[in-house]
Design a protein around this motif. Sequence first.
Motif, PDB file in Angstrom:
ATOM      1  N   ARG A  63     -29.596 -21.383   3.415  1.00 14.17           N
ATOM      2  CA  ARG A  63     -31.042 -21.202   3.336  1.00 14.17           C
ATOM      3  C   ARG A  63     -31.681 -21.552   4.672  1.00 14.17           C
ATOM      4  O   ARG A  63     -31.173 -22.409   5.421  1.00 14.17           O
ATOM      5  CB  ARG A  63     -31.621 -22.079   2.223  1.00 14.17           C
ATOM      6  N   PRO A  64     -32.806 -20.936   5.010  1.00 14.79           N
ATOM      7  CA  PRO A  64     -33.460 -21.208   6.304  1.00 14.79           C
ATOM      8  C   PRO A  64     -33.801 -22.674   6.518  1.00 14.79           C
ATOM      9  O   PRO A  64     -33.846 -23.145   7.655  1.00 14.79           O
ATOM     10  CB  PRO A  64     -34.718 -20.336   6.249  1.00 14.79           C
ATOM     11  N   GLU A  65     -34.027 -23.423   5.446  1.00 11.39           N
ATOM     12  CA  GLU A  65     -34.412 -24.825   5.617  1.00 11.39           C
ATOM     13  C   GLU A  65     -33.290 -25.628   6.274  1.00 11.39           C
ATOM     14  O   GLU A  65     -33.552 -26.581   7.025  1.00 11.39           O
ATOM     15  CB  GLU A  65     -34.766 -25.431   4.265  1.00 11.39           C
ATOM     16  N   PHE A  66     -32.030 -25.244   6.019  1.00  6.31           N
ATOM     17  CA  PHE A  66     -30.925 -25.955   6.662  1.00  6.31           C
ATOM     18  C   PHE A  66     -30.886 -25.651   8.158  1.00  6.31           C
ATOM     19  O   PHE A  66     -30.550 -26.535   8.960  1.00  6.31           O
ATOM     20  CB  PHE A  66     -29.604 -25.572   6.004  1.00  6.31           C
ATOM     21  N   TRP A  67     -31.212 -24.427   8.543  1.00  6.20           N
ATOM     22  CA  TRP A  67     -31.284 -24.103   9.965  1.00  6.20           C
ATOM     23  C   TRP A  67     -32.414 -24.890  10.632  1.00  6.20           C
ATOM     24  O   TRP A  67     -32.265 -25.353  11.775  1.00  6.20           O
ATOM     25  CB  TRP A  67     -31.507 -22.602  10.154  1.00  6.20           C
ATOM     26  N   ALA A  74     -32.100 -27.571  13.615  1.00  2.81           N
ATOM     27  CA  ALA A  74     -32.887 -27.473  14.843  1.00  2.81           C
ATOM     28  C   ALA A  74     -33.616 -28.775  15.147  1.00  2.81           C
ATOM     29  O   ALA A  74     -33.871 -29.101  16.316  1.00  2.81           O
ATOM     30  CB  ALA A  74     -33.883 -26.320  14.733  1.00  2.81           C
ATOM     31  N   LEU A  75     -33.930 -29.553  14.097  1.00  2.31           N
ATOM     32  CA  LEU A  75     -34.607 -30.836  14.294  1.00  2.31           C
ATOM     33  C   LEU A  75     -33.647 -31.950  14.681  1.00  2.31           C
ATOM     34  O   LEU A  75     -34.092 -33.072  14.932  1.00  2.31           O
ATOM     35  CB  LEU A  75     -35.362 -31.222  13.018  1.00  2.31           C
ATOM     36  N   GLY A  76     -32.350 -31.661  14.671  1.00  6.92           N
ATOM     37  CA  GLY A  76     -31.394 -32.656  15.149  1.00  6.92           C
ATOM     38  C   GLY A  76     -30.465 -33.214  14.101  1.00  6.92           C
ATOM     39  O   GLY A  76     -29.629 -34.067  14.418  1.00  6.92           O
ATOM     40  N   GLU A  77     -30.557 -32.773  12.850  1.00  8.57           N
ATOM     41  CA  GLU A  77     -29.664 -33.295  11.822  1.00  8.57           C
ATOM     42  C   GLU A  77     -28.258 -32.730  12.016  1.00  8.57           C
ATOM     43  O   GLU A  77     -28.077 -31.567  12.341  1.00  8.57           O
ATOM     44  CB  GLU A  77     -30.180 -32.929  10.425  1.00  8.57           C
ATOM     45  N   ARG A  78     -27.264 -33.573  11.787  1.00  6.12           N
ATOM     46  CA  ARG A  78     -25.869 -33.176  11.921  1.00  6.12           C
ATOM     47  C   ARG A  78     -25.076 -33.742  10.751  1.00  6.12           C
ATOM     48  O   ARG A  78     -25.550 -34.586  10.001  1.00  6.12           O
ATOM     49  CB  ARG A  78     -25.273 -33.687  13.246  1.00  6.12           C
ATOM     50  N   GLY A  79     -23.852 -33.283  10.619  1.00 11.19           N
ATOM     51  CA  GLY A  79     -22.969 -33.822   9.602  1.00 11.19           C
ATOM     52  C   GLY A  79     -23.078 -33.094   8.279  1.00 11.19           C
ATOM     53  O   GLY A  79     -23.382 -31.903   8.203  1.00 11.19           O
ATOM     54  N   LEU A 104     -22.083 -23.573  22.281  1.00 12.56           N
ATOM     55  CA  LEU A 104     -22.673 -24.400  21.222  1.00 12.56           C
ATOM     56  C   LEU A 104     -23.914 -25.135  21.728  1.00 12.56           C
ATOM     57  O   LEU A 104     -24.928 -25.218  21.018  1.00 12.56           O
ATOM     58  CB  LEU A 104     -21.624 -25.397  20.711  1.00 12.56           C
ATOM     59  N   ARG A 105     -23.856 -25.678  22.938  1.00 14.95           N
ATOM     60  CA  ARG A 105     -25.025 -26.374  23.489  1.00 14.95           C
ATOM     61  C   ARG A 105     -26.186 -25.408  23.701  1.00 14.95           C
ATOM     62  O   ARG A 105     -27.342 -25.728  23.375  1.00 14.95           O
ATOM     63  CB  ARG A 105     -24.648 -27.045  24.819  1.00 14.95           C
ATOM     64  N   THR A 106     -25.882 -24.223  24.223  1.00 15.61           N
ATOM     65  CA  THR A 106     -26.947 -23.251  24.480  1.00 15.61           C
ATOM     66  C   THR A 106     -27.589 -22.783  23.182  1.00 15.61           C
ATOM     67  O   THR A 106     -28.818 -22.652  23.086  1.00 15.61           O
ATOM     68  CB  THR A 106     -26.382 -22.054  25.254  1.00 15.61           C
ATOM     69  N   PHE A 107     -26.772 -22.528  22.166  1.00 13.85           N
ATOM     70  CA  PHE A 107     -27.319 -22.102  20.871  1.00 13.85           C
ATOM     71  C   PHE A 107     -28.186 -23.205  20.275  1.00 13.85           C
ATOM     72  O   PHE A 107     -29.268 -22.941  19.728  1.00 13.85           O
ATOM     73  CB  PHE A 107     -26.172 -21.754  19.922  1.00 13.85           C
ATOM     74  N   ASP A 108     -27.714 -24.443  20.370  1.00 15.29           N
ATOM     75  CA  ASP A 108     -28.465 -25.575  19.827  1.00 15.29           C
ATOM     76  C   ASP A 108     -29.823 -25.698  20.518  1.00 15.29           C
ATOM     77  O   ASP A 108     -30.874 -25.823  19.859  1.00 15.29           O
ATOM     78  CB  ASP A 108     -27.640 -26.847  20.015  1.00 15.29           C
ATOM     79  N   LYS A 109     -29.843 -25.649  21.841  1.00 18.44           N
ATOM     80  CA  LYS A 109     -31.101 -25.790  22.570  1.00 18.44           C
ATOM     81  C   LYS A 109     -32.045 -24.626  22.290  1.00 18.44           C
ATOM     82  O   LYS A 109     -33.256 -24.818  22.106  1.00 18.44           O
ATOM     83  CB  LYS A 109     -30.818 -25.882  24.068  1.00 18.44           C
ATOM     84  N   THR A 110     -31.506 -23.421  22.254  1.00 19.91           N
ATOM     85  CA  THR A 110     -32.363 -22.255  22.021  1.00 19.91           C
ATOM     86  C   THR A 110     -32.974 -22.293  20.631  1.00 19.91           C
ATOM     87  O   THR A 110     -34.172 -22.029  20.454  1.00 19.91           O
ATOM     88  CB  THR A 110     -31.547 -20.968  22.206  1.00 19.91           C
ATOM     89  N   LEU A 111     -32.158 -22.624  19.623  1.00 18.52           N
ATOM     90  CA  LEU A 111     -32.681 -22.686  18.265  1.00 18.52           C
ATOM     91  C   LEU A 111     -33.730 -23.783  18.132  1.00 18.52           C
ATOM     92  O   LEU A 111     -34.758 -23.594  17.459  1.00 18.52           O
ATOM     93  CB  LEU A 111     -31.536 -22.919  17.279  1.00 18.52           C
ATOM     94  N   ALA A 112     -33.497 -24.915  18.769  1.00 20.90           N
ATOM     95  CA  ALA A 112     -34.471 -26.007  18.690  1.00 20.90           C
ATOM     96  C   ALA A 112     -35.796 -25.629  19.339  1.00 20.90           C
ATOM     97  O   ALA A 112     -36.863 -26.078  18.897  1.00 20.90           O
ATOM     98  CB  ALA A 112     -33.894 -27.255  19.353  1.00 20.90           C
ATOM     99  N   SER A 113     -35.755 -24.790  20.364  1.00 22.86           N
ATOM    100  CA  SER A 113     -36.987 -24.440  21.073  1.00 22.86           C
ATOM    101  C   SER A 113     -37.799 -23.360  20.376  1.00 22.86           C
ATOM    102  O   SER A 113     -38.996 -23.233  20.623  1.00 22.86           O
ATOM    103  CB  SER A 113     -36.646 -23.985  22.495  1.00 22.86           C
TER     104      SER A 113
END
Length: 346
Positions: free
Chosen positions: A255-259, A263-268, A304-313
């Motif tokens: 679901r989009p809420e997990f994405w 993006a807000l920094g949750e992991r695991g 992975l780092r680039t995808f993480d930063k782009t999604l967060a922005s």
Amino acid sequence: MSDDQQPKPPVDLGIYSRQAAEVGLDPADRIALIVSAVWVLICVLFLLVVGLGDASILGPMRYLIVALTVLVPVALIWIAALAVKSARIIREESERLQISMDAMRQIYVTQAQMAATTMGPNVERKIDEIVKGQKRAETALEHFATSRTTPAAPSPERPVVPAPQPDPRRNLPEEQPDLALGTTAEDYANPVSTADFITAMNFPETADDRAGFDALRRALADRRASRLIRASQDILTLLSQDGIYMDDLNPDRARPEFWRRFALGERGRTVATLGGIRDRSSLALTAARMRQDSIFRDAAHHFLRTFDKTLASIADGLSDQEIAAIAETRTARAFMLLGRVAGIFD
């Protein structure tokens, strides 16, 4: 008698026809006949000289003994003659079969040489045409994938990263200074729309996908978007070397809420549903490549780092439908696969 009733001569098959049987006795039969006659003659002479013996000792059994003495050797002689004759026939059939096989092999080689001589130029011409077509396709791909030096016009749709609006109350200098946090004005020079960005993340479907190439070109003109696109292109190329293609994967949809939480920094475990790749062979091949190939490992971590930063922005400015569309792209599937292998969702 009419001509229709006359027997027709057999068809001459040459080396494939069976040889006609010899008229008369076979040499083995002649030898067996001579040996049998000699043996019978010896037995007759023996009986004439010695006689049948005393009837009081053997009685009627002497006639049976005489018959066996004469007939058993004769039977053995003819059995040996038949064995010799059969061996000779088998040897002749083997030689005829070998000659037939050699002739067929020669005919096949001759026909193959004739076919190669006749069709060779046509086949070479077809191969040349295929090679030229592949070169034209590669040239077209390079042309579409190369970003233009002149800035592209922004799409009318909502951009992923909005361009800053100049303040009309101030006179800006000709050269705009760098923005804060290391962001330059070039990052906002050619903003790409969300639709184009999503299309570029999925890459063109075929060489004739003009809309896909146009979206890819506009995304490459945007510096922030181009970083993710180029990183994704590199990792997809490396994965394809092991036969791993994103179109073959069927991940579980999150679901989009997990994405958004990711993006807000949750992991695991809280975002483990994002690692929806269940293909064991792809996971095993990717994990082995990560351990053994340092170039692949560096490219994967960079992606992975680039995808993480782009999604967060950009996550805050995306709707749920747009996030779901991003999750269906080849880039997102590569992120799911590499994220599971790297342990991001553990």
